[in-house]
Design an enzyme around this catalytic site. Structure first.
Site, mmCIF file in Angstrom:
data_model
loop_
_atom_site.group_PDB
_atom_site.id
_atom_site.type_symbol
_atom_site.label_atom_id
_atom_site.label_comp_id
_atom_site.label_asym_id
_atom_site.label_seq_id
_atom_site.Cartn_x
_atom_site.Cartn_y
_atom_site.Cartn_z
ATOM 1 N N ARG A 46 0.853 -1.209 0.000
ATOM 2 C CA ARG A 46 0.000 0.000 0.000
ATOM 3 C C ARG A 46 0.874 1.239 0.000
ATOM 4 O O ARG A 46 0.604 2.224 -0.681
ATOM 5 C CB ARG A 46 -0.957 0.010 1.199
ATOM 6 C CG ARG A 46 -1.682 1.344 1.374
ATOM 7 C CD ARG A 46 -2.943 1.314 2.231
ATOM 8 N NE ARG A 46 -2.822 0.491 3.413
ATOM 9 C CZ ARG A 46 -2.106 0.798 4.513
ATOM 10 N NH1 ARG A 46 -1.451 1.939 4.571
ATOM 11 N NH2 ARG A 46 -2.055 -0.029 5.529
ATOM 12 N N TYR A 98 -17.768 15.273 -15.900
ATOM 13 C CA TYR A 98 -18.006 13.830 -15.928
ATOM 14 C C TYR A 98 -19.032 13.490 -14.839
ATOM 15 O O TYR A 98 -18.888 13.931 -13.685
ATOM 16 C CB TYR A 98 -16.684 13.098 -15.681
ATOM 17 C CG TYR A 98 -16.848 11.616 -15.541
ATOM 18 C CD1 TYR A 98 -17.141 10.821 -16.651
ATOM 19 C CD2 TYR A 98 -16.738 10.997 -14.306
ATOM 20 C CE1 TYR A 98 -17.320 9.460 -16.520
ATOM 21 C CE2 TYR A 98 -16.909 9.634 -14.172
ATOM 22 C CZ TYR A 98 -17.203 8.871 -15.283
ATOM 23 O OH TYR A 98 -17.384 7.516 -15.151
ATOM 24 N N ASP A 170 -8.466 17.808 -14.809
ATOM 25 C CA ASP A 170 -8.765 16.442 -15.255
ATOM 26 C C ASP A 170 -8.470 16.417 -16.756
ATOM 27 O O ASP A 170 -9.211 16.973 -17.565
ATOM 28 C CB ASP A 170 -10.237 16.099 -14.957
ATOM 29 C CG ASP A 170 -10.598 14.665 -15.387
ATOM 30 O OD1 ASP A 170 -9.938 14.123 -16.301
ATOM 31 O OD2 ASP A 170 -11.557 14.105 -14.827
ATOM 32 N N LYS A 195 -9.084 5.208 -19.536
ATOM 33 C CA LYS A 195 -9.439 5.689 -20.867
ATOM 34 C C LYS A 195 -8.213 5.641 -21.783
ATOM 35 O O LYS A 195 -7.672 4.577 -22.010
ATOM 36 C CB LYS A 195 -10.055 7.085 -20.749
ATOM 37 C CG LYS A 195 -11.064 7.231 -19.597
ATOM 38 C CD LYS A 195 -12.324 6.411 -19.785
ATOM 39 C CE LYS A 195 -13.221 6.337 -18.555
ATOM 40 N NZ LYS A 195 -13.608 7.604 -17.955
HETATM 41 C C1 LIG Z 1 -14.079 8.040 -16.698
HETATM 42 C C2 LIG Z 1 -13.754 9.377 -16.198
HETATM 43 C C3 LIG Z 1 -13.512 9.588 -14.841
HETATM 44 C C4 LIG Z 1 -13.639 8.478 -13.817
HETATM 45 O O1 LIG Z 1 -12.645 7.498 -13.959
HETATM 46 P P1 LIG Z 1 -12.833 5.945 -13.599
HETATM 47 O O2 LIG Z 1 -11.563 5.337 -14.017
HETATM 48 O O3 LIG Z 1 -14.030 5.467 -14.366
HETATM 49 O O4 LIG Z 1 -13.089 5.877 -12.128
HETATM 50 C C5 LIG Z 1 -13.155 10.866 -14.433
HETATM 51 N N1 LIG Z 1 -13.047 11.891 -15.309
HETATM 52 C C6 LIG Z 1 -13.290 11.727 -16.616
HETATM 53 C C7 LIG Z 1 -13.152 12.880 -17.539
HETATM 54 C C8 LIG Z 1 -13.648 10.470 -17.111
HETATM 55 O O5 LIG Z 1 -13.890 10.327 -18.416
#
Ligand SMILES: *Cc1c(COP(=O)(O)O)cnc(C)c1O
Length: 378
Positions: A46, A98, A170, A195
């Site tokens: 961890r 999101y 983000d 992604k």
């Molecule tokens: C998918 C997504 C998230 C969340 O991520 P996870 O891996 O699904 O927890 C946050 N921000 C954006 C822009 C996303 O497309």
């Protein structure tokens, strides 16, 4: 060194004992101590694991930050960053956020006394107006979802510095290959590595990069305290994905541009959101601050019946949530990804019942266009 080179070589020099070209998967929970009060640098997974560390150092290098952090998901990464704030603190946030992030802020962190104001972060004046004395951070998506609005990262960073608030970006939709927010003045980047970074629709993962070493220490304390870390297997898969980031995105962007051009002249498409088109409001800004326009395309069809046809009659495209992988996906934000956003907000933003979103993959562009074409006619 170019991002493509750095990405391809993540973990390359990790195992000096054997010379393994890829970082080994250190599937261990704990590490033997060489002596009393001594450590190999690893004590417990961890707190630190070599496979995860290779990923964390890799993303820190790609983004130009002091330190990277890997989490069990993008949401876990965002949650960990939110522990920097406490009761009474206020954050200014991108309004077409999101859906999961919106749910996390409004339904969870609001319980702990944090407040959030949602604004159009492509409008600098609106952001300035939303900042209050108790504002501690600005949280923006560099390219928003699903309407692909573009935030001026450098201008927003200047504003944040002036007001003494943290700038968190983000950058999931662009990745460091296309945009490096820390170079433009932001303090922290965060990714759903699920992604584009992992890129194969096979791993759920989250990453964050912090520019300032002292702030990074606090984030590390939270990562270790909370423990939502990415496991060694998923860390390895994420590294494996990131090695091909540049070639995948090159192809995905090329495909997206072709599909957007085809949709733009289609009689059953009434509106298209794709920042690569010169008429998109964020086109010039993205051309200036990023190396590409990404591979997401949203569009409105002329009638509701077409939504179901495109979702269900496409055969090469898959009707599925998520984005950024090698397979092309089509989704319906109104009923899927953005269902947790209040309906009046969805309407104001332009998320409606004829809006579809494509995450363009690496398949042959003509196959994708032919598939959409037959679904329109089905
Ligand atoms: C998918 C997504 C998230 C969340 O991520 P996870 O891996 O699904 O927890 C946050 N921000 C954006 C822009 C996303 O497309």
């Amino acid at each position: 060194m170019n991002i493509a080179t750095q990405a391809a070589q993540i973990g390359l020099e990790w195992d000096t004992r054997t010379g393994a070209v890829t970082v080994p998967i250190y599937q261990t929970a704990t590490f033997r101590h060489p002596g009393l009060g001594q450590s190999t640098g690893y004590d417990y997974s961890r707190s630190g694991n070599p496979t995860r560390q290779a990923l964390e150092e890799g993303i820190a290098r790609l983004d130009g930050g002091a330190r990277g952090f890997a989490y069990a998901s993008g949401m876990a990464a965002i949650t960990n960053l939110l522990y920097l704030f406490g009761r009474g603190d206020h954050l200014v946030v991108t309004e077409d956020l999101y859906g999961g992030t919106c749910r996390l802020f409004d339904q969870l962190f609001s319980q702990f006394g944090l407040t959030f104001s949602y604004v159009d972060t492509s409008d600098l004046a609106a952001v300035r107006e939303a900042i209050r004395p108790e504002t501690k951070a600005l949280f923006v998506e560099s390219l928003t979802n699903p309407l692909l609005k573009v935030a001026d990262i450098a201008a927003l960073s200047d504003l944040c510095r002036e007001k003494g608030v943290l700038h968190i970006v983000d950058n999931t939709f662009l990745t460091p290959y296309l945009l490096r927010p820390l170079d433009l003045g932001a303090d922290i980047t965060v990714y759903s590595a699920t992604k584009y970074l992992a890129g194969h629709n096979d791993t759920v993962a989250g990453l964050a990069v912090v520019k300032d070493p002292q702030l990074a220490e606090r984030v590390y304390f939270h990562q270790n305290s909370v423990g939502a870390v990415l496991g060694p297997q998923d860390s390895w898969l994420t590294i494996r994905g990131m090695k091909t980031l540049s070639v995948r995105l090159d192809r995905q962007q090329e495909n997206a541009a072709r599909i957007a051009a085809w949709l733009a002249t289609h009689p059953q498409v009434r509106r298209i959101y794709y920042p690569g088109l010169p008429e998109h409001p964020g086109h010039a800004l993205l051309a200036r601050q990023a190396r590409g326009f990404g591979a997401m395309v949203s569009f409105e069809v002329t009638e509701r019946a077409l939504v179901e046809r495109l979702l269900l009659k496409t055969q090469v495209l898959s009707f599925a949530e998520s984005l950024g992988g090698v397979e092309t996906l089509i989704t319906f934000p109104e009923g899927q990804t953005h269902a947790d956003i209040p309906v009046e907000v969805r309407r104001r933003l332009g998320i409606n019942e004829v809006l579809l979103r494509l995450s363009v993959g690496i398949e042959d562009a003509q196959d994708l266009i032919d598939d959409l074409d037959q679904a329109f006619k089905a």
